[in-house]
Motif scaffolding. Structure first.
Motif, short mmCIF file in Angstrom:
data_model
loop_
_atom_site.label_atom_id
_atom_site.label_comp_id
_atom_site.label_asym_id
_atom_site.label_seq_id
_atom_site.Cartn_x
_atom_site.Cartn_y
_atom_site.Cartn_z
N PHE A 55 -5.43 5.02 3.72
CA PHE A 55 -6.29 4.34 4.70
C PHE A 55 -7.46 5.20 5.15
CE2 PHE A 55 -2.34 1.90 4.91
CZ PHE A 55 -2.86 0.64 4.60
N PRO A 59 -10.08 1.25 4.43
CA PRO A 59 -9.62 0.85 5.76
C PRO A 59 -8.58 -0.28 5.74
CG PRO A 59 -11.90 0.18 5.41
CD PRO A 59 -11.50 1.01 4.23
N SER A 60 -8.47 -0.98 4.62
CA SER A 60 -7.50 -2.07 4.52
C SER A 60 -7.12 -2.27 3.05
CB SER A 60 -8.11 -3.37 5.06
OG SER A 60 -9.20 -3.76 4.23
N LYS A 61 -6.07 -3.02 2.85
CA LYS A 61 -5.69 -3.35 1.48
C LYS A 61 -6.80 -4.16 0.81
CE LYS A 61 -2.06 -5.28 -1.42
NZ LYS A 61 -0.76 -5.95 -1.44
N GLU A 94 -9.70 -12.79 -2.93
CA GLU A 94 -9.64 -11.44 -2.38
C GLU A 94 -10.96 -10.68 -2.46
OE1 GLU A 94 -6.78 -10.18 -0.86
OE2 GLU A 94 -6.16 -12.26 -1.10
N THR A 109 0.83 -1.21 0.00
CA THR A 109 0.00 0.00 0.00
C THR A 109 0.86 1.26 0.00
OG1 THR A 109 -0.21 -0.11 2.41
CG2 THR A 109 -2.00 -1.08 1.09
#
Length: 191
Positions: free
Chosen positions: A41, A45-47, A109, A26
């Motif tokens: 972020f 909030p996340s990859k 994913e 990231t």
């Protein structure tokens, strides 16, 4: 979408295609997008959330292109042909996006909600198919099976065109669609 959010998604698309999404940190995405790592972020909030946003962005681009490619009026045959050729045209115009979308689709994913939202983006196509089945224009086929068959045949046409650059793309798209249509149509001459 905000400019920074758009820039992050576009940068992630490029880097994920070049390096793979697992091998793209990231921090690199943020740096290449010209924002601080913490800023990424603020938007994701996340990859994993960024990966899903990339997936949905690619699906939306493809769905928008399909909708624009289909005629507003006409037979089911002609509308589906527009969607079909639009899918092939988009993939040929955006080979990196198409390849990345294929990788993301096969990965673990993308969560169920994002996948369902990606399918919903093709609502007009799915609605047309449902109406065609209800009116006896095409055979009643399990929708997921029909979708899987269509995707496989569109993918085959795209792959063929990629390895045969001298073959006329429009003719190949129409031929591949007509083969598909003859398999699903109650009356193969159209509706």
């Amino acid at each position: 979408m905000t400019d920074k959010r758009t820039r992050l998604i576009e940068t992630a698309i490029r880097l994920f295609h070049e390096r793979g999404f697992w091998d793209t940190p990231t921090a690199l995405i943020a740096r290449e997008a010209g924002v601080a790592n913490g800023t990424l972020f603020n938007y994701f909030p996340s990859k994993a959330a960024l990966v899903e946003a990339v997936y949905l962005s690619l699906k939306q681009s493809w769905a928008t292109h399909l909708q624009a490619a289909a005629p507003a009026s006409g037979s089911v045959h002609d509308k589906l042909a527009g969607y079909w050729t639009g899918a092939i045209d988009w993939a040929r115009a955006h080979p990196d996006h198409y390849a990345l979308l294929g990788q993301l689709k096969l990965s673990d994913e993308i969560g169920d909600r994002a996948q369902a939202h990606g399918v919903d983006m093709f609502g007009a196509t799915l609605e047309l198919i449902g109406e065609a089945m209800a009116h006896g224009v095409i055979h009643p086929i399990e929708p997921d099976l029909l979708k899987t068959l269509a995707e496989a045949q569109i993918s085959a046409a795209i792959e063929f065109l990629g390895s045969h650059p001298d073959v006329p793309a429009g003719e190949t798209a129409r031929t591949s669609y007509e083969i598909f249509w003859r398999g699903i149509a109650v009356a193969p001459t159209g509706d």
